[in-house]
Design an enzyme around this catalytic site. Structure first.
Site, mmCIF file in Angstrom:
data_model
loop_
_atom_site.group_PDB
_atom_site.id
_atom_site.type_symbol
_atom_site.label_atom_id
_atom_site.label_comp_id
_atom_site.label_asym_id
_atom_site.label_seq_id
_atom_site.Cartn_x
_atom_site.Cartn_y
_atom_site.Cartn_z
ATOM 1 N N HIS A 19 0.682 -1.497 -0.115
ATOM 2 C CA HIS A 19 0.096 -0.085 0.179
ATOM 3 C C HIS A 19 0.930 1.154 -0.048
ATOM 4 C CE1 HIS A 19 -4.593 -1.119 0.631
ATOM 5 N NE2 HIS A 19 -3.743 -2.502 0.264
ATOM 6 N N ASP A 120 -4.804 6.831 1.461
ATOM 7 C CA ASP A 120 -5.301 5.436 1.181
ATOM 8 C C ASP A 120 -6.810 5.495 1.253
ATOM 9 O OD1 ASP A 120 -5.706 2.722 1.340
ATOM 10 O OD2 ASP A 120 -3.450 2.286 1.202
ATOM 11 N N HIS A 151 -17.596 -3.406 -2.442
ATOM 12 C CA HIS A 151 -17.439 -2.952 -1.205
ATOM 13 C C HIS A 151 -18.517 -1.720 -1.011
ATOM 14 C CE1 HIS A 151 -14.019 -4.715 0.951
ATOM 15 N NE2 HIS A 151 -13.496 -4.604 -0.368
ATOM 16 N N GLN A 335 10.215 -6.521 -10.646
ATOM 17 C CA GLN A 335 9.198 -7.095 -11.318
ATOM 18 C C GLN A 335 8.504 -6.375 -12.572
ATOM 19 O OE1 GLN A 335 6.207 -9.017 -8.856
ATOM 20 N NE2 GLN A 335 4.560 -8.007 -9.778
ATOM 21 N N GLY A 373 -8.589 -11.277 0.204
ATOM 22 C CA GLY A 373 -9.060 -10.188 -0.145
ATOM 23 C C GLY A 373 -9.671 -10.029 -1.414
HETATM 24 C C1 U2F Z 1 -1.788 -6.298 -1.340
HETATM 25 O O1 U2F Z 1 -1.041 -6.848 -2.709
HETATM 26 P P1 U2F Z 1 0.374 -7.075 -2.633
HETATM 27 O O2 U2F Z 1 1.256 -6.096 -1.828
HETATM 28 O O3 U2F Z 1 0.845 -8.303 -1.939
HETATM 29 O O4 U2F Z 1 0.587 -7.422 -4.019
HETATM 30 P P2 U2F Z 1 0.549 -6.420 -5.318
HETATM 31 O O5 U2F Z 1 -0.558 -5.499 -5.546
HETATM 32 O O6 U2F Z 1 0.682 -7.516 -6.260
HETATM 33 O O7 U2F Z 1 2.022 -5.389 -5.370
HETATM 34 C C2 U2F Z 1 3.140 -6.068 -5.214
HETATM 35 C C3 U2F Z 1 4.123 -4.989 -5.637
HETATM 36 O O8 U2F Z 1 5.278 -5.302 -5.479
HETATM 37 C C4 U2F Z 1 6.340 -5.164 -6.448
HETATM 38 C C5 U2F Z 1 5.354 -5.667 -7.686
HETATM 39 C C6 U2F Z 1 4.208 -4.787 -7.058
HETATM 40 O O9 U2F Z 1 4.115 -3.374 -7.791
HETATM 41 O O10 U2F Z 1 5.955 -5.104 -8.731
HETATM 42 N N1 U2F Z 1 7.273 -6.363 -6.216
HETATM 43 C C7 U2F Z 1 8.485 -6.081 -6.911
HETATM 44 O O11 U2F Z 1 8.780 -5.140 -7.492
HETATM 45 N N2 U2F Z 1 9.486 -7.159 -6.676
HETATM 46 C C8 U2F Z 1 9.054 -8.186 -5.981
HETATM 47 O O12 U2F Z 1 9.952 -9.191 -5.824
HETATM 48 C C9 U2F Z 1 8.002 -8.530 -5.613
HETATM 49 C C10 U2F Z 1 7.052 -7.509 -5.820
HETATM 50 C C11 U2F Z 1 -3.099 -7.256 -1.184
HETATM 51 F F1 U2F Z 1 -2.675 -8.377 -0.748
HETATM 52 C C12 U2F Z 1 -3.902 -7.352 -2.831
HETATM 53 O O13 U2F Z 1 -4.691 -8.323 -2.583
HETATM 54 C C13 U2F Z 1 -4.330 -6.044 -3.157
HETATM 55 O O14 U2F Z 1 -4.656 -6.422 -4.516
HETATM 56 C C14 U2F Z 1 -2.933 -5.091 -3.310
HETATM 57 C C15 U2F Z 1 -3.579 -3.630 -3.674
HETATM 58 O O15 U2F Z 1 -4.252 -3.144 -2.760
HETATM 59 O O16 U2F Z 1 -2.136 -5.047 -2.056
#
Ligand code: U2F
Length: 456
Positions: A19, A120, A151, A335, A373
């Site tokens: 986030h 946020d 939601h 990524q 989620g």
């Molecule tokens: C929560 O999600 P996460 O933070 O688990 O996952 P993402 O929304 O996919 O975001 C991960 C980010 O981290 C980066 C990747 C994404 O921008 O490029 N990243 C990276 O650069 N290198 C790595 O080795 C690993 C990740 C939640 F769990 C989800 O359900 C929601 O959809 C999300 C958004 O609210 O937040």
């Protein structure tokens, strides 16, 4: 037009998972587009700020952005139980006082009153704070349009399905909500159906507060979801601004990841490598990790695995060592660049929203294993609506289910179809960010909105 030196945008972060990062990226993008005289203050917990701001709460190259620490709600000497919801509950307990107090101190220190709250979307109490100060509240929703619409329809869903009712038919679709006929009860975030935790109550309060926001901003683009979903959002919110796919600021060395992922990838043929990442918050349970490792080894699939939790690597008992000639494991991968690399053929993902958007912009098919989620909704869209990836048989990793998923995406005819579909969606995203594209125009409106109020 305001005197820009009096413009002070206060951004409030939700300090968990990914986030804080997209909110900071949005602040950076706004700060670059606005006059240098506009002040941006970024409020976040100390632990999270330390990861984002390398030096003294400042960002190199962004003189008008400054970070401020707010309390995280963790009592001194507290020993965590290991439940991931615990720090979130403690933080929620400290809100809104932690943000309110720090904002007042900053206004006092700088002599600059806040002229906009950009938060946020989870931090719903900003609606009231902004109204009290007499300034706009702009909410940033870090996930996609479909979950936010769900939601906002929480009351309708609960009236139809009941709360805490375990006898709900999981296969029933949500066709009683505009544009949701593809979504099943099983895809719903648990927090919508069970309002009994601090986090689920936060999301419910958010759904009631968001219609008071001057705008809700998303890292998404027009046309990605059914027009009925977009229209329902428009009818419930004052303004909805899709500003994505958001550009990523250049990576620093740490973000680039220790290992040299990109040159390693370049030593492989086209579409040969599986990139694996489950986002910032989770590691699959041990039997699923083993199933994934077994299939990669058995099928000799070269892999790049972003394995975040070092303390869990031992669960794979020698797998990384045995396969080190074909695979690479890192704690953090670049990524966005990995997903756009021609040597990568599939993304094994938990379907976090940012990962899904980055996969679309990279043109990369997905194998989906959602956990919580919004992730189940994203999997549904990826597999059944956009047809740009597949789920796994039974919903969790087994060696046989995964083998089929890899065969379909990497080696089968359907893989070509999936690539064609993802190309079309990517094109739609590219059009949105052209000079006259909807996301570009929406971003300009956002700049105007956050900078056009002053307190004098
Ligand atoms: C929560 O999600 P996460 O933070 O688990 O996952 P993402 O929304 O996919 O975001 C991960 C980010 O981290 C980066 C990747 C994404 O921008 O490029 N990243 C990276 O650069 N290198 C790595 O080795 C690993 C990740 C939640 F769990 C989800 O359900 C929601 O959809 C999300 C958004 O609210 O937040």
């Amino acid at each position: 037009m305001s005197a820009e030196k009096n413009v002070h945008v206060a951004a409030f972060a939700f300090p968990f998972g990914s986030h804080p990062t997209p909110l900071l990226h949005l602040v950076q993008r706004l700060a670059a587009a606005a006059s240098p005289a506009v002040r941006f203050s970024y409020f976040n917990t100390a632990g999270s700020n330390r990861k984002l701001f390398p030096a003294a709460n400042l960002l190199p190259g962004h003189d008008n952005i400054k970070a401020y620490d707010v309390e995280d709600g963790v009592p001194e000497g507290h020993v965590f139980s290991g439940n991931p919801l615990e720090p979130i509950g403690l933080f929620i307990g400290a809100t809104p006082q932690n943000f309110k107090k720090r904002l007042e101190e900053v206004v006092e220190e700088t002599g600059s009153k806040a002229t906009c709250l950009l938060t946020d979307a989870f931090l719903w109490f900003a609606a009231e704070m902004a109204e009290e100060i007499g300034i706009p509240w702009v909410a940033f929703w870090t996930a996609g349009p479909t979950p936010i619409s769900l939601h906002l329809n929480t009351d309708v869903i609960l009236a139809k399905l009941g709360q805490n009712d375990d006898k709900q038919n999981q296969d029933q679709t949500l066709d009683f909500i505009p544009g949701m006929s593809a979504v099943h009860v099983a895809d719903l975030p648990q927090e919508i159906l069970h309002l009994d935790t601090p986090f689920s109550r936060l999301l419910y309060s958010m759904s009631l507060a968001l219609p008071r926001a001057a705008a809700v901003v998303l890292n998404s683009f027009d046309g990605i979801v059914d027009a009925a979903v977009e229209n329902d959002l428009k009818s419930k919110l004052r303004k909805i601004l899709n500003v994505g796919p958001s550009p990523h600021p250049p990576l620093n060395e740490e973000e680039r990841g220790g290992g040299d992922c990109l040159s390693w990838l370049s030593n492989h043929p086209a579409a040969a490598v599986a990139y694996i990442s489950f986002g910032t918050m989770l590691t699959p349970p041990p039997p699923e990790l083993s199933a994934l490792a077994e299939v990669l080894e058995e099928k000799k699939i070269p892999y790049l695995w972003s394995f975040r939790d070092n303390s869990k690597r031992h669960l794979l008992e020698g797998f990384f060592e045995r396969t080190s000639s074909v695979g690479k494991v890192v704690e953090w991968a670049p990524q966005v660049e990995v997903l756009a690399h021609s040597s990568v053929g599939v993304f094994v993902t938990h379907c976090g929203w940012n990962s899904v958007v980055e996969s679309i912009t990279g043109g990369m098919p997905m194998i989906c294993r959602p956990f919580f989620g919004d992730q189940m909704i994203n999997r549904r869209l990826v597999e059944d609506v956009w047809r740009i990836g597949v789920g796994v048989e039974g919903g969790s990793f087994s060696a046989s289910g995964l083998a089929k998923a890899f065969d379909v995406v990497m080696f089968g005819e359907k893989g070509k179809e999936i690539r064609g579909n993802i190309g079309k969606l990517r094109e739609c995203a590219n059009i949105a960010i052209e000079e006259n594209g909807t996301s570009t125009q929406n971003f300009k409106s956002l700049v105007g909105l956050v900078t056009s109020y002053d307190q004098d």
